[in-house]
Design a protein around this motif. Sequence first.
Motif, PDB file in Angstrom:
ATOM      1  N   TYR A 164       0.819  -1.203   0.000  1.00  0.00           N
ATOM      2  CA  TYR A 164       0.000   0.000   0.000  1.00  0.00           C
ATOM      3  C   TYR A 164       0.859   1.263   0.000  1.00  0.00           C
ATOM      4  O   TYR A 164       1.966   1.281   0.531  1.00  0.00           O
ATOM      5  CB  TYR A 164      -0.907   0.015   1.241  1.00  0.00           C
ATOM      6  N   ASP A 165       0.306   2.317  -0.593  1.00  0.00           N
ATOM      7  CA  ASP A 165       0.932   3.643  -0.621  1.00  0.00           C
ATOM      8  C   ASP A 165      -0.093   4.635  -0.081  1.00  0.00           C
ATOM      9  O   ASP A 165      -0.906   5.173  -0.837  1.00  0.00           O
ATOM     10  CB  ASP A 165       1.343   3.988  -2.050  1.00  0.00           C
ATOM     11  N   PRO A 166      -0.102   4.878   1.242  1.00  0.00           N
ATOM     12  CA  PRO A 166      -1.140   5.733   1.821  1.00  0.00           C
ATOM     13  C   PRO A 166      -1.085   7.186   1.336  1.00  0.00           C
ATOM     14  O   PRO A 166      -2.109   7.853   1.262  1.00  0.00           O
ATOM     15  CB  PRO A 166      -0.917   5.647   3.327  1.00  0.00           C
ATOM     16  N   ASN A 168      -0.621   8.229  -1.614  1.00  0.00           N
ATOM     17  CA  ASN A 168      -1.288   8.325  -2.916  1.00  0.00           C
ATOM     18  C   ASN A 168      -2.574   7.496  -2.991  1.00  0.00           C
ATOM     19  O   ASN A 168      -3.116   7.321  -4.086  1.00  0.00           O
ATOM     20  CB  ASN A 168      -0.324   7.876  -4.017  1.00  0.00           C
ATOM     21  N   ASN A 169      -3.030   6.996  -1.840  1.00  0.00           N
ATOM     22  CA  ASN A 169      -4.238   6.159  -1.798  1.00  0.00           C
ATOM     23  C   ASN A 169      -4.189   5.041  -2.832  1.00  0.00           C
ATOM     24  O   ASN A 169      -5.150   4.816  -3.578  1.00  0.00           O
ATOM     25  CB  ASN A 169      -5.500   7.001  -1.977  1.00  0.00           C
ATOM     26  N   ALA A 170      -3.059   4.352  -2.872  1.00  0.00           N
ATOM     27  CA  ALA A 170      -2.868   3.315  -3.883  1.00  0.00           C
ATOM     28  C   ALA A 170      -2.544   1.973  -3.235  1.00  0.00           C
ATOM     29  O   ALA A 170      -2.053   1.908  -2.107  1.00  0.00           O
ATOM     30  CB  ALA A 170      -1.737   3.714  -4.825  1.00  0.00           C
ATOM     31  N   VAL A 171      -2.832   0.903  -3.980  1.00  0.00           N
ATOM     32  CA  VAL A 171      -2.477  -0.450  -3.581  1.00  0.00           C
ATOM     33  C   VAL A 171      -1.947  -1.170  -4.812  1.00  0.00           C
ATOM     34  O   VAL A 171      -2.421  -0.951  -5.924  1.00  0.00           O
ATOM     35  CB  VAL A 171      -3.672  -1.216  -2.966  1.00  0.00           C
ATOM     36  N   ARG A 172      -0.947  -1.993  -4.580  1.00  0.00           N
ATOM     37  CA  ARG A 172      -0.358  -2.787  -5.652  1.00  0.00           C
ATOM     38  C   ARG A 172      -0.424  -4.250  -5.249  1.00  0.00           C
ATOM     39  O   ARG A 172      -0.082  -4.619  -4.121  1.00  0.00           O
ATOM     40  CB  ARG A 172       1.090  -2.354  -5.866  1.00  0.00           C
ATOM     41  N   VAL A 173      -0.866  -5.085  -6.167  1.00  0.00           N
ATOM     42  CA  VAL A 173      -0.925  -6.531  -5.944  1.00  0.00           C
ATOM     43  C   VAL A 173       0.448  -7.115  -6.216  1.00  0.00           C
ATOM     44  O   VAL A 173       1.056  -6.825  -7.244  1.00  0.00           O
ATOM     45  CB  VAL A 173      -1.986  -7.181  -6.855  1.00  0.00           C
ATOM     46  N   LEU A 174       0.934  -7.916  -5.296  1.00  0.00           N
ATOM     47  CA  LEU A 174       2.180  -8.657  -5.493  1.00  0.00           C
ATOM     48  C   LEU A 174       1.793 -10.085  -5.840  1.00  0.00           C
ATOM     49  O   LEU A 174       1.324 -10.832  -4.993  1.00  0.00           O
ATOM     50  CB  LEU A 174       3.049  -8.614  -4.227  1.00  0.00           C
ATOM     51  N   GLU A 175       1.945 -10.413  -7.098  1.00  0.00           N
ATOM     52  CA  GLU A 175       1.531 -11.723  -7.603  1.00  0.00           C
ATOM     53  C   GLU A 175       2.449 -12.808  -7.058  1.00  0.00           C
ATOM     54  O   GLU A 175       3.642 -12.586  -6.856  1.00  0.00           O
ATOM     55  CB  GLU A 175       1.571 -11.747  -9.121  1.00  0.00           C
ATOM     56  N   PRO A 176       1.914 -14.017  -6.864  1.00  0.00           N
ATOM     57  CA  PRO A 176       2.758 -15.136  -6.447  1.00  0.00           C
ATOM     58  C   PRO A 176       3.835 -15.423  -7.489  1.00  0.00           C
ATOM     59  O   PRO A 176       3.582 -15.320  -8.690  1.00  0.00           O
ATOM     60  CB  PRO A 176       1.775 -16.309  -6.353  1.00  0.00           C
ATOM     61  N   GLN A 177       5.023 -15.774  -7.019  1.00  0.00           N
ATOM     62  CA  GLN A 177       6.121 -16.150  -7.895  1.00  0.00           C
ATOM     63  C   GLN A 177       5.904 -17.595  -8.346  1.00  0.00           C
ATOM     64  O   GLN A 177       5.440 -18.419  -7.558  1.00  0.00           O
ATOM     65  CB  GLN A 177       7.458 -16.069  -7.156  1.00  0.00           C
ATOM     66  N   PRO A 178       6.269 -17.917  -9.586  1.00  0.00           N
ATOM     67  CA  PRO A 178       6.146 -19.317 -10.006  1.00  0.00           C
ATOM     68  C   PRO A 178       7.131 -20.201  -9.240  1.00  0.00           C
ATOM     69  O   PRO A 178       8.206 -19.751  -8.846  1.00  0.00           O
ATOM     70  CB  PRO A 178       6.476 -19.294 -11.502  1.00  0.00           C
ATOM     71  N   ALA A 179       6.747 -21.439  -9.049  1.00  0.00           N
ATOM     72  CA  ALA A 179       7.595 -22.392  -8.296  1.00  0.00           C
ATOM     73  C   ALA A 179       8.832 -22.765  -9.076  1.00  0.00           C
ATOM     74  O   ALA A 179       8.940 -22.685 -10.244  1.00  0.00           O
ATOM     75  CB  ALA A 179       6.799 -23.630  -7.950  1.00  0.00           C
TER      76      ALA A 179
END
Length: 179
Positions: A164-166, A168-179
């Motif tokens: 989160y970036d409070p 700038n009222n933003a959120v970023r999804v951190l996708e799962p890394q491939p195995a």
Amino acid sequence: MAYTLEQFCADARAALDADPGPAGREVVARHLEKLLADADFVAAHLGPDKPSGAETIFVDDRHGFRVMAHTNRGPSNNTPHCHGPSWVVYGMAMNHVVMTEWRRLDDGAREGRAELEIERRYTLGEGEAHVYNEGVIHSLDRPLETRLVRVTGCDLDRTLRYRYDPANNAVRVLEPQPA
């Protein structure tokens, strides 16, 4: 008498066998505090010869929890984040961190947007451990060099998480890394 990593892991497994939910995790946190009091454990896994960074020192084959030793050489202030569907326990071995827990004010309907406010702020000191259950947004301010142990409910690299970036009222999804 020494309290070893192996004893901690067995006690954590037993606690999660008895209750895999928040109450069991609180028991894990109390066992982690006991482990942090063991000078031999701290010297072996968090000693002055350890490089800066994180090292996974145990993976539980039944519950999937991981024990990680973190050595942080300098100060840092990370951004608010949550571990998505995973819980985490932080335990301080050296110095302290200022923890902030955040409350999300919006309903999450707008992609990339999140409005946060501070819910509470406190210091997590040497020998103390604290549980952050699924979805709890938190940030760590490390004003000094620190050593800590983090127990996670799963492999966070393989889990959907949020940063989160409070300002700038933003959120970023951190996708799962491939195995």
